[in-house]
Design an enzyme around this catalytic site. Structure first.
Site, PDB file in Angstrom:
ATOM      1  N   HIS A 126     -62.797  40.798  99.423  1.00 51.66           N
ATOM      2  CA  HIS A 126     -62.041  41.716  98.387  1.00 51.66           C
ATOM      3  C   HIS A 126     -63.386  43.114  98.086  1.00 51.66           C
ATOM      4  O   HIS A 126     -64.298  42.532  97.410  1.00 51.66           O
ATOM      5  CB  HIS A 126     -61.746  40.967  96.668  1.00 51.66           C
ATOM      6  CG  HIS A 126     -60.577  40.632  98.108  1.00 51.66           C
ATOM      7  ND1 HIS A 126     -59.726  40.654  96.532  1.00 51.66           N
ATOM      8  CD2 HIS A 126     -60.807  39.430  98.303  1.00 51.66           C
ATOM      9  CE1 HIS A 126     -59.025  40.263  97.223  1.00 51.66           C
ATOM     10  NE2 HIS A 126     -59.216  38.121  98.020  1.00 51.66           N
ATOM     11  N   GLN A 134     -53.485  42.179 106.408  1.00 51.60           N
ATOM     12  CA  GLN A 134     -52.502  41.483 107.536  1.00 51.60           C
ATOM     13  C   GLN A 134     -51.235  42.721 106.968  1.00 51.60           C
ATOM     14  O   GLN A 134     -50.441  42.132 108.388  1.00 51.60           O
ATOM     15  CB  GLN A 134     -52.228  39.729 106.862  1.00 51.60           C
ATOM     16  CG  GLN A 134     -53.405  39.306 106.531  1.00 51.60           C
ATOM     17  CD  GLN A 134     -53.304  38.335 105.791  1.00 51.60           C
ATOM     18  OE1 GLN A 134     -52.518  37.854 105.203  1.00 51.60           O
ATOM     19  NE2 GLN A 134     -54.273  37.656 105.789  1.00 51.60           N
ATOM     20  N   ASN A 191     -60.808  35.590  99.514  1.00 52.63           N
ATOM     21  CA  ASN A 191     -60.090  34.986  99.389  1.00 52.63           C
ATOM     22  C   ASN A 191     -58.496  34.536 100.099  1.00 52.63           C
ATOM     23  O   ASN A 191     -57.919  35.156  99.990  1.00 52.63           O
ATOM     24  CB  ASN A 191     -59.370  34.301  97.821  1.00 52.63           C
ATOM     25  CG  ASN A 191     -58.178  33.729  97.529  1.00 52.63           C
ATOM     26  OD1 ASN A 191     -57.821  32.712  98.222  1.00 52.63           O
ATOM     27  ND2 ASN A 191     -57.494  34.443  96.574  1.00 52.63           N
ATOM     28  N   GLU A 247     -63.051  44.570  95.506  1.00 55.36           N
ATOM     29  CA  GLU A 247     -63.630  44.557  94.175  1.00 55.36           C
ATOM     30  C   GLU A 247     -64.043  44.014  93.377  1.00 55.36           C
ATOM     31  O   GLU A 247     -64.139  44.053  92.470  1.00 55.36           O
ATOM     32  CB  GLU A 247     -61.751  44.653  94.033  1.00 55.36           C
ATOM     33  CG  GLU A 247     -60.715  43.914  93.078  1.00 55.36           C
ATOM     34  CD  GLU A 247     -60.555  42.864  94.429  1.00 55.36           C
ATOM     35  OE1 GLU A 247     -60.431  41.826  94.626  1.00 55.36           O
ATOM     36  OE2 GLU A 247     -61.037  43.401  95.724  1.00 55.36           O
ATOM     37  N   CYS A 281     -57.198  41.984 101.882  1.00 59.03           N
ATOM     38  CA  CYS A 281     -56.520  41.086 101.697  1.00 59.03           C
ATOM     39  C   CYS A 281     -55.256  41.109 102.648  1.00 59.03           C
ATOM     40  O   CYS A 281     -55.513  41.075 103.621  1.00 59.03           O
ATOM     41  CB  CYS A 281     -57.086  40.194 100.702  1.00 59.03           C
ATOM     42  SG  CYS A 281     -56.565  38.330 100.513  1.00 59.03           S
ATOM     43  N   PHE A 282     -54.087  40.439 101.488  1.00 64.56           N
ATOM     44  CA  PHE A 282     -53.294  40.271 102.356  1.00 64.56           C
ATOM     45  C   PHE A 282     -52.148  41.525 102.399  1.00 64.56           C
ATOM     46  O   PHE A 282     -51.893  41.729 103.357  1.00 64.56           O
ATOM     47  CB  PHE A 282     -51.608  40.387 101.234  1.00 64.56           C
ATOM     48  CG  PHE A 282     -50.616  39.451 102.207  1.00 64.56           C
ATOM     49  CD1 PHE A 282     -50.628  38.228 102.714  1.00 64.56           C
ATOM     50  CD2 PHE A 282     -49.723  40.007 101.394  1.00 64.56           C
ATOM     51  CE1 PHE A 282     -49.753  37.751 102.447  1.00 64.56           C
ATOM     52  CE2 PHE A 282     -48.359  39.441 101.200  1.00 64.56           C
ATOM     53  CZ  PHE A 282     -48.015  38.439 102.310  1.00 64.56           C
ATOM     54  N   GLY A 290     -52.680  39.025  98.113  1.00 60.20           N
ATOM     55  CA  GLY A 290     -50.758  38.485  97.054  1.00 60.20           C
ATOM     56  C   GLY A 290     -51.767  37.583  98.480  1.00 60.20           C
ATOM     57  O   GLY A 290     -52.266  36.772  98.927  1.00 60.20           O
TER      58      GLY A 290
END
Length: 375
Positions: free
Chosen positions: A349, A263, A301, A351, A259-260, A231
């Protein structure tokens, strides 16, 4: 007769201005200027919710060759605030293409710019760091100092609370392919469409839930596992998802974050996060798994990262945990593993969509974690 080219400007908050041609919609787009090094996958990039409120600069010079299809979107629409490319394709050529990239940008109101020196722009962002920017064309054009002022008036990414803008409004279910083996509660803070598909292929029924879902709803669902998605924005603003993740850990529900989500899990375990200078964005970024020494080439990302050092062990309210993965390029934390509760996460990621499949086995590890907890 050759059509007259329309002017567009990309204006950075430090006053640097790049002059090019209008591409996509005309108007104004304000956001954080970031660059991605992927040579393919522009459709997945543009529809990735993690890019919400960012102006994406493509380092690959030729973009749009394969057009825009109806299958590769990673969310319900284009998420970026603006788009900057060097040399857009004049005519797309691919059997799945349904429209040009510029048509897709125009239809969805995304202001872009083409014909600029993206190498110079990327070098500037590497040296100075990601920063606020604006893309202006058509009626939004004005004197340079006025455009710089508009950019300076836009919000910073640090402290930005954005996941609420991209989360699903209502829960929905992605059924397992074939027989259901597990049920997973997936917290949508910007989930990509391919993530539930990867889980469904492993016999997981995925219940995608809004970011504000309370623990009581998770308890009613009685999931075999809990997933925290990718996100946008600053993880320091994600108080509700962090609190929910702590409650999940207290119940020892197997947890996986990307990812997000990495965190969020880190903050639930008591670790801090910080903003990177220009982030990791691309589909060829190496990651070392310290337990095995294995190197994976990954899709990434992110503009924020977790505090920590390679192989570091640390105490948490839920027992011991460790930094499991790092990036050899800069030492950035790329993964965490809780030792005393069933939880792990990665910053990249698995995926992909687009990108390499080196890390796809992490979904199998999540299955093994849930299988072990059942026993």
């Amino acid at each position: 007769m050759t059509a007259l080219l329309e002017t567009a400007l990309l204006v950075l908050e430090d006053g640097r201005i790049f002059r090019g041609e209008a591409y996509g919609a005309r108007g104004e787009g304000l956001g954080e200027a970031v660059f991605t090094t992927g040579m393919t996958g522009y459709q997945e990039t543009l529809t990735d919710p993690s890019y919400h409120r960012q102006i994406v600069v493509q380092t690959a010079p030729q973009i749009g060759n394969t057009g825009w299809n109806d299958e590769d979107d990673e969310s319900r629409g284009i998420q970026v605030a603006g788009y900057a490319v060097r040399d857009p394709a004049r005519t797309p050529s691919n059997w799945r293409s349904r429209r040009s990239l510029e048509d897709a940008l125009r239809e969805q109101g995304i202001v872009g710019i083409s014909g600029i020196d993206t190498r110079a722009l990327v070098r500037h962002l590497r040296e100075r760091g990601a920063m606020r920017a604006g893309v202006f064309s058509g009626d939004a054009l004005g004197p340079d100092d006025e455009l710089v002022a508009r950019v300076l008036g836009s919000p910073q990414m640090e402290g930005a609370d954005l996941y609420g803008a991209v989360t699903t409004r209502e829960p929905y279910v992605v059924p397992a392919d074939g027989e259901r083996r597990f049920r997973v509660a997936a917290l949508d803070v910007g989930i990509k469409f391919n993530t539930p598909r990867m889980m469904a292929a492993r016999g997981i029924e995925v219940h995608v839930l809004p970011a504000g879902t309370p623990m009581e709803q998770i308890d009613e669902l009685a999931p075999d596992g809990f997933f925290v998605a990718n996100g946008p924005g600053d993880p320091a603003t994600a108080d509700a998802p962090v609190a929910l993740t702590r409650q999940v850990l207290e119940r020892r529900i197997p947890t996986f974050g990307i990812c997000f989500g990495n965190q969020i899990l880190a903050r639930a375990l008591g670790r801090g996060t910080y903003k990177l200078r220009y982030g990791h964005r691309g589909i060829n970024i190496p990651v070392i798994e310290h337990a095995t020494g294995r190197v994976s080439i990954t899709s990434q990302n992110h503009g924020f990262a977790v505090e920590g050092e390679a192989g570091e062990r640390f105490d948490t309210p839920f027992g011991a945990a460790e930094i499991s993965h790092t990036c050899p390029n800069d030492g950035c934390v790329e993964g965490l593993r809780a030792i005393d509760v069933p939880a792990f996460s990665v910053q990249y990621h698995p995926e992909a969509a687009a990108g390499p499949h080196d890390a796809a086995d992490l979904f199998d590890r999540f299955v093994e974690l849930m299988d072990g907890s059942k026993g």
